[in-house]
Write a protein that holds these residues in place. Structure first.
Motif, PDB file in Angstrom:
ATOM      1  N   SER A  89       0.783  -1.220  -0.101  1.00  0.00           N
ATOM      2  CA  SER A  89       0.146   0.015  -0.244  1.00  0.00           C
ATOM      3  C   SER A  89       0.904   1.212  -0.270  1.00  0.00           C
ATOM      4  O   SER A  89       0.488   2.504  -0.702  1.00  0.00           O
ATOM      5  CB  SER A  89      -0.781  -0.025   1.309  1.00  0.00           C
ATOM      6  N   GLN A  90       1.930   1.373   0.870  1.00  0.00           N
ATOM      7  CA  GLN A  90       2.867   2.405   0.741  1.00  0.00           C
ATOM      8  C   GLN A  90       3.565   2.722  -0.474  1.00  0.00           C
ATOM      9  O   GLN A  90       3.524   3.590  -0.848  1.00  0.00           O
ATOM     10  CB  GLN A  90       3.893   2.055   1.801  1.00  0.00           C
ATOM     11  N   ARG A  91       3.836   1.373  -1.228  1.00  0.00           N
ATOM     12  CA  ARG A  91       4.406   1.638  -2.466  1.00  0.00           C
ATOM     13  C   ARG A  91       3.500   2.222  -3.552  1.00  0.00           C
ATOM     14  O   ARG A  91       3.949   3.000  -4.411  1.00  0.00           O
ATOM     15  CB  ARG A  91       4.777   0.117  -2.743  1.00  0.00           C
ATOM     16  N   HIS A  92       2.092   1.673  -3.331  1.00  0.00           N
ATOM     17  CA  HIS A  92       1.096   2.245  -4.207  1.00  0.00           C
ATOM     18  C   HIS A  92       0.812   3.650  -4.239  1.00  0.00           C
ATOM     19  O   HIS A  92       0.818   4.253  -4.935  1.00  0.00           O
ATOM     20  CB  HIS A  92      -0.185   1.634  -4.152  1.00  0.00           C
ATOM     21  N   GLU A 118       4.451   3.465  -7.132  1.00  0.00           N
ATOM     22  CA  GLU A 118       5.260   2.458  -7.737  1.00  0.00           C
ATOM     23  C   GLU A 118       4.448   1.186  -7.804  1.00  0.00           C
ATOM     24  O   GLU A 118       3.563   0.921  -6.886  1.00  0.00           O
ATOM     25  CB  GLU A 118       6.419   2.269  -6.668  1.00  0.00           C
ATOM     26  N   GLU A 119       4.812   0.374  -8.567  1.00  0.00           N
ATOM     27  CA  GLU A 119       3.912  -0.993  -8.715  1.00  0.00           C
ATOM     28  C   GLU A 119       2.728  -1.101  -8.878  1.00  0.00           C
ATOM     29  O   GLU A 119       1.963  -1.858  -8.365  1.00  0.00           O
ATOM     30  CB  GLU A 119       4.406  -2.018  -7.524  1.00  0.00           C
ATOM     31  N   ILE A 120       2.288  -0.029  -9.704  1.00  0.00           N
ATOM     32  CA  ILE A 120       0.778   0.086 -10.136  1.00  0.00           C
ATOM     33  C   ILE A 120       0.715  -0.169 -11.655  1.00  0.00           C
ATOM     34  O   ILE A 120      -0.655  -0.115 -11.918  1.00  0.00           O
ATOM     35  CB  ILE A 120       0.509   1.606  -9.918  1.00  0.00           C
ATOM     36  N   GLY A 160      -6.034  -2.744 -11.369  1.00  0.00           N
ATOM     37  CA  GLY A 160      -7.181  -2.434 -12.568  1.00  0.00           C
ATOM     38  C   GLY A 160      -7.712  -1.262 -12.158  1.00  0.00           C
ATOM     39  O   GLY A 160      -7.217  -0.275 -11.588  1.00  0.00           O
ATOM     40  N   VAL A 161      -8.786  -1.044 -13.022  1.00  0.00           N
ATOM     41  CA  VAL A 161      -9.369   0.481 -12.796  1.00  0.00           C
ATOM     42  C   VAL A 161      -9.887   0.906 -11.632  1.00  0.00           C
ATOM     43  O   VAL A 161      -9.847   1.695 -10.952  1.00  0.00           O
ATOM     44  CB  VAL A 161     -10.319   0.609 -13.965  1.00  0.00           C
ATOM     45  N   ASN A 162     -10.755  -0.332 -11.013  1.00  0.00           N
ATOM     46  CA  ASN A 162     -11.159   0.033  -9.683  1.00  0.00           C
ATOM     47  C   ASN A 162     -10.085   0.192  -8.367  1.00  0.00           C
ATOM     48  O   ASN A 162     -10.409   0.846  -7.742  1.00  0.00           O
ATOM     49  CB  ASN A 162     -12.265  -1.327  -9.198  1.00  0.00           C
ATOM     50  N   GLU A 163      -9.195  -0.534  -8.414  1.00  0.00           N
ATOM     51  CA  GLU A 163      -8.157  -0.319  -7.554  1.00  0.00           C
ATOM     52  C   GLU A 163      -7.350   0.949  -7.874  1.00  0.00           C
ATOM     53  O   GLU A 163      -7.077   1.795  -6.801  1.00  0.00           O
ATOM     54  CB  GLU A 163      -6.872  -1.299  -7.833  1.00  0.00           C
ATOM     55  N   LEU A 164      -7.317   1.446  -9.122  1.00  0.00           N
ATOM     56  CA  LEU A 164      -6.684   2.610  -9.268  1.00  0.00           C
ATOM     57  C   LEU A 164      -7.709   3.991  -8.960  1.00  0.00           C
ATOM     58  O   LEU A 164      -7.021   5.098  -8.275  1.00  0.00           O
ATOM     59  CB  LEU A 164      -6.380   2.924 -11.053  1.00  0.00           C
ATOM     60  N   GLN A 198      -7.961   7.712  -2.192  1.00  0.00           N
ATOM     61  CA  GLN A 198      -7.188   7.772  -1.036  1.00  0.00           C
ATOM     62  C   GLN A 198      -6.146   8.924  -1.205  1.00  0.00           C
ATOM     63  O   GLN A 198      -5.795   9.546   0.009  1.00  0.00           O
ATOM     64  CB  GLN A 198      -6.641   6.239  -0.885  1.00  0.00           C
ATOM     65  N   VAL A 199      -5.645   9.091  -2.185  1.00  0.00           N
ATOM     66  CA  VAL A 199      -4.576  10.023  -2.335  1.00  0.00           C
ATOM     67  C   VAL A 199      -5.330  11.395  -2.212  1.00  0.00           C
ATOM     68  O   VAL A 199      -4.787  12.264  -1.603  1.00  0.00           O
ATOM     69  CB  VAL A 199      -3.862   9.948  -3.676  1.00  0.00           C
ATOM     70  N   ASP A 200      -6.575  11.615  -2.849  1.00  0.00           N
ATOM     71  CA  ASP A 200      -7.221  12.880  -2.770  1.00  0.00           C
ATOM     72  C   ASP A 200      -7.493  13.317  -1.385  1.00  0.00           C
ATOM     73  O   ASP A 200      -7.223  14.294  -0.831  1.00  0.00           O
ATOM     74  CB  ASP A 200      -8.687  12.769  -3.289  1.00  0.00           C
ATOM     75  N   ALA A 201      -7.897  12.308  -0.469  1.00  0.00           N
ATOM     76  CA  ALA A 201      -8.276  12.584   0.757  1.00  0.00           C
ATOM     77  C   ALA A 201      -7.149  12.665   1.504  1.00  0.00           C
ATOM     78  O   ALA A 201      -7.058  13.612   2.667  1.00  0.00           O
ATOM     79  CB  ALA A 201      -9.040  11.225   1.550  1.00  0.00           C
TER      80      ALA A 201
END
Length: 263
Positions: free
Chosen positions: A108-111, A115-117, A121-125, A131-134
């Motif tokens: 999760s930290q790497r994502h 990294e490693e994305i 998939g689309v839903n995970e992205l 999460q990044v916006d929050a």
């Protein structure tokens, strides 16, 4: 020159991290092989990459499985015999859960770091984006509060500096006024002294001219007495004197001039 000290922390660059892993992995495998040959030691080495790929080395001819079994027997033999197999199994399961949790957190930290994305998939992205916006909103909110606090501190410092500047300006004006007053006082005293000196010089000049050219005794009130003064004083007659004076005055007025004592 020797190599500088390398700081032990995670390498952020993905390519550099992979190159470093390959070099050090090969070096570690080489060192394990040399140690087993030089010291006749039984060595088993297991390496998993961040992608989960396995790299292993075993110096025993019987293979890795025999060495691992030997390790387990040795480990279990050193444990407390009072512990049951069920307790050991439960602890091992807890260990596996914690290990899995750590791996998830690391992924999760790497994502979050981007990294490693590639395999997501689309839903995970989308979930990662939310999460990044929050996280970004929280960071901006904290930044805004920090800037407001800093602005308030700067405002307080500004007011203090303005008050100090005002006090200094007032003291400077008072000092200038006192200095100007002292200068005017000294100037007035100098002018008064100069006037006194001028008056003194004028008086000296007047006395010098008076001594050089004394006035005539016939001018003004002083006129020479004619005749016998003693005789006139001894035979003083007020009536006659007044009559004579009146006659003389009338005669002088008629002649067109006044006597000196009437001026």
């Amino acid at each position: 020159m020797g190599r500088g000290k390398v700081e032990l922390k995670r390498i952020e660059n993905k390519i550099n991290r992979q190159v470093t892993f390959a070099k050090r992995r090969n070096g570690l495998l080489k060192k394990a092989y040399e140690l087993s040959v030089l010291c006749d030691a039984e060595i088993a080495l297991l390496i998993f990459s961040n992608r989960g790929k396995l790299y292993e080395f075993c110096s025993s001819p019987s293979g890795m499985a025999k060495t691992v079994e030997k390790y387990r027997k040795h480990s279990y033999a050193t444990m407390d015999p009072n512990q049951s197999a069920k307790d050991l199994q439960d602890k091992y399961q807890d260990y596996l859960k914690l290990k899995s949790r750590v791996e998830i957190l690391q992924h999760s930290q790497r994502h979050l770091l981007g990294e490693e994305i590639a395999g997501m998939g689309v839903n995970e992205l989308e979930q990662l984006e939310h999460q990044v916006d929050a996280s970004l909103k929280q960071i901006r909110s904290r930044k805004a509060r920090a800037m407001l606090d800093q602005l308030s501190d700067l405002k307080t410092k500004e007011e203090m500096l303005l008050e100090t500047n005002k006090n200094l300006r007032r003291k400077l004006e008072e000092s200038d006024a006192a200095l100007t007053q002292s200068i005017w006082g000294a100037s007035s005293a100098g002018e008064h002294s100069h006037q006194q000196q001028q008056q003194y010089h004028q008086q000296q000049q007047g006395m010098s001219s008076y001594q050089a050219n004394p006035p005539s005794q016939e001018a003004g009130f002083f006129r020479p007495l004619q005749g016998n003064v003693a005789l006139q004083m001894s035979h003083y007659n007020p009536g006659v004197t007044n009559a004579n004076n009146s006659a003389t005055t009338s005669q002088n007025v008629i002649n067109g001039f006044f006597p000196g004592w009437m001026v």
